[in-house]
Design a protein around this motif. Sequence first.
Motif, PDB file in Angstrom:
ATOM      1  N   ASP A 272       1.813  13.684   2.325  1.00 25.36           N
ATOM      2  CA  ASP A 272       0.869  12.563   2.425  1.00 25.36           C
ATOM      3  C   ASP A 272       0.794  12.085   3.868  1.00 25.36           C
ATOM      4  N   GLU A 273      -0.404  12.024   4.422  1.00 20.40           N
ATOM      5  CA  GLU A 273      -0.574  11.678   5.831  1.00 20.40           C
ATOM      6  C   GLU A 273      -0.201  10.235   6.127  1.00 20.40           C
ATOM      7  N   TYR A 274      -0.239   9.349   5.146  1.00 19.52           N
ATOM      8  CA  TYR A 274       0.126   7.952   5.373  1.00 19.52           C
ATOM      9  C   TYR A 274       1.634   7.724   5.293  1.00 19.52           C
ATOM     10  N   LEU A 275       2.373   8.620   4.631  1.00 23.89           N
ATOM     11  CA  LEU A 275       3.779   8.379   4.357  1.00 23.89           C
ATOM     12  C   LEU A 275       4.742   9.248   5.180  1.00 23.89           C
ATOM     13  N   LYS A 276       4.305  10.419   5.619  1.00 20.78           N
ATOM     14  CA  LYS A 276       5.238  11.417   6.124  1.00 20.78           C
ATOM     15  C   LYS A 276       5.948  11.023   7.411  1.00 20.78           C
TER      16      LYS A 276
ATOM     17  N   ILE B 165       8.680  15.505  -5.891  1.00 18.93           N
ATOM     18  CA  ILE B 165       8.215  14.182  -5.447  1.00 18.93           C
ATOM     19  C   ILE B 165       8.359  14.062  -3.935  1.00 18.93           C
ATOM     20  N   ILE B 166       9.498  14.519  -3.393  1.00 17.27           N
ATOM     21  CA  ILE B 166       9.723  14.446  -1.946  1.00 17.27           C
ATOM     22  C   ILE B 166       8.694  15.303  -1.214  1.00 17.27           C
ATOM     23  N   SER B 167       8.381  16.448  -1.795  1.00 17.11           N
ATOM     24  CA  SER B 167       7.387  17.320  -1.177  1.00 17.11           C
ATOM     25  C   SER B 167       6.023  16.646  -1.120  1.00 17.11           C
ATOM     26  N   ALA B 168       5.650  15.936  -2.185  1.00 19.57           N
ATOM     27  CA  ALA B 168       4.362  15.225  -2.204  1.00 19.57           C
ATOM     28  C   ALA B 168       4.339  14.116  -1.161  1.00 19.57           C
ATOM     29  N   ILE B 169       5.465  13.411  -0.998  1.00 21.04           N
ATOM     30  CA  ILE B 169       5.529  12.337   0.004  1.00 21.04           C
ATOM     31  C   ILE B 169       5.406  12.914   1.404  1.00 21.04           C
ATOM     32  N   GLU B 170       6.066  14.050   1.669  1.00 22.37           N
ATOM     33  CA  GLU B 170       6.020  14.661   2.991  1.00 22.37           C
ATOM     34  C   GLU B 170       4.625  15.175   3.336  1.00 22.37           C
TER      35      GLU B 170
ATOM     36  N   PHE C 285       0.834  -1.200   0.000  1.00 21.18           N
ATOM     37  CA  PHE C 285       0.000   0.000   0.000  1.00 21.18           C
ATOM     38  C   PHE C 285       0.871   1.254   0.000  1.00 21.18           C
ATOM     39  N   ALA C 286       1.957   1.240   0.830  1.00 19.39           N
ATOM     40  CA  ALA C 286       2.881   2.374   0.866  1.00 19.39           C
ATOM     41  C   ALA C 286       3.546   2.570  -0.483  1.00 19.39           C
ATOM     42  N   LEU C 287       3.886   1.472  -1.151  1.00 20.16           N
ATOM     43  CA  LEU C 287       4.498   1.554  -2.471  1.00 20.16           C
ATOM     44  C   LEU C 287       3.541   2.175  -3.487  1.00 20.16           C
ATOM     45  N   VAL C 288       2.266   1.805  -3.393  1.00 15.74           N
ATOM     46  CA  VAL C 288       1.256   2.376  -4.287  1.00 15.74           C
ATOM     47  C   VAL C 288       1.123   3.876  -4.047  1.00 15.74           C
ATOM     48  N   LYS C 289       1.108   4.277  -2.779  1.00 14.84           N
ATOM     49  CA  LYS C 289       0.981   5.706  -2.460  1.00 14.84           C
ATOM     50  C   LYS C 289       2.175   6.495  -2.967  1.00 14.84           C
TER      51      LYS C 289
END
Length: 510
Positions: free
Chosen positions: A460-464, A453-458, A409-413
Amino acid sequence: MVVNFFAVICLGIACQILFFIYGINHKAKSDRSFLILTLLAIAISLAYEMNIFSLSFGNNYPLFAKISLSLYISLNTILIGSFTLNNIITFEDKTKYILVVKFIVAMLLSLCCILIFQNVFTEKSFTYDIQPISWIKNMDPHMHRIMVWNVGPLFKIMVFFWSVLVTIYGLLAVIRIAIRGFYNSVKDFVILGIFFIQCLFFFLFIKKSEVILLQATIFSYFSPILYYLLTYMMRPLFIKKSMRSKLYEESNDIFIIFNADDLLTDFNNSARIFFGFTKKDIYNLSLQNFIKDYVPLGNVPSDSFSVDQINVKNDRDDNIICQLDFHRIKYFDKFTTCSFFVIHDISEIFQNFAEIQQSSMTDRITGLLAQHVLAKKIREINIFRRFPYSAASCSIHVKKERKDLNENFALVKVAECIKSRIRGSDFASYENGNIVLLFPAEYNVAQNVMERIISAIEEDEYLKTDVSFQYGLTTRESPDEDIQQTINRAHAIMFKNKIESSIHGVTIDY
């Protein structure tokens, strides 16, 4: 003249016998209706010949002339009854009281025959008269006479009821034809035609009060021939035409036919629905206008051809992707007989193929491009010596404390974040657990994309807070360098950062 007429009848009987032998040897051997009709036709011809033969001797054999005429009329009556008895309209074998109807018909038939032969001796119901044959002239009157009968009121009533019965069965045949359709009711048309002739014969019989012997003989002579022709020879053609009509009319393919002058002459139901054609368009719409308005072919084709993929439109601006076949039929290789289009809608097939093709090109977990697509992209970059070009290798790691977060799921996000931030010219694929990015740009431009891309990951509430993201970024050193070596260097940098990085929160290394 009588001898010649006698010879003609003998020739007719011989032809009927030969036709009977032909019929039982070809398809009609077990057909009871054909056997009865043919035997009756032969017997009627014999009775007619006996009557003519007896009258040729003058008034010497009046009883024999009456008996032969009565036999002739009785056989004609049996011929009419045989059609009724053998062709009861059953409406797919569901009609009730068939035996009762057959019994009534048989009783009427028997009463008619009894009345006819009883009258030979009593002459209560009708009288016999000897008249000259009108169409034979300039001969001795004694050599061309014919015996006719004048019917009385009782026999007129019986003929009336008999004609009503025939009319009822004729109407039933019409109903059956309307239910089953023309091509499925060939035999019913034969019955209807015979019933119509019978009704006409009865009408003339009552109106003129005399037997029309010649017309009745011709009718009896051609009845089995007509029956055999339509039942065993024309029926297969009607069935083939019916099947072709069904395939043509009900087909999902669009059929459009133009005549020798390239004017619209016919179209099937699918063409009517899609193009909205009506009968007014027939002989008004030309092939040139059809191509101009609906099919983007440009010029009118002079020969047959096929197109695997073409966009066809209509007046409502509906577009469908089609496979098109055009055929121009000619004779003497010069003159056009007709031409037609067959348009097969492949929009759904094309869409499904595009979906399958897209599915085969992407990874089933991440939705990024598959590994075999990456291999093709590498060959393309090397062949065309794309430069400058940069490559990045990325990987993720889920904290052990976060057991409820699935790594897939994390990989998909993460893949969603990547797809939302890369440019249209960038390339993202999934290879052996790592995400590979290719940028047709220098290092600084690729670095800016990675920061997005890093900004989008940071964000995301599931990934940050629970996912560690590492990547390695490098650029192609020259147009001659294999881009695979650039990707390998990016892998090495990513693995080095992965070893050295901390697994707390979101860790970004390059």
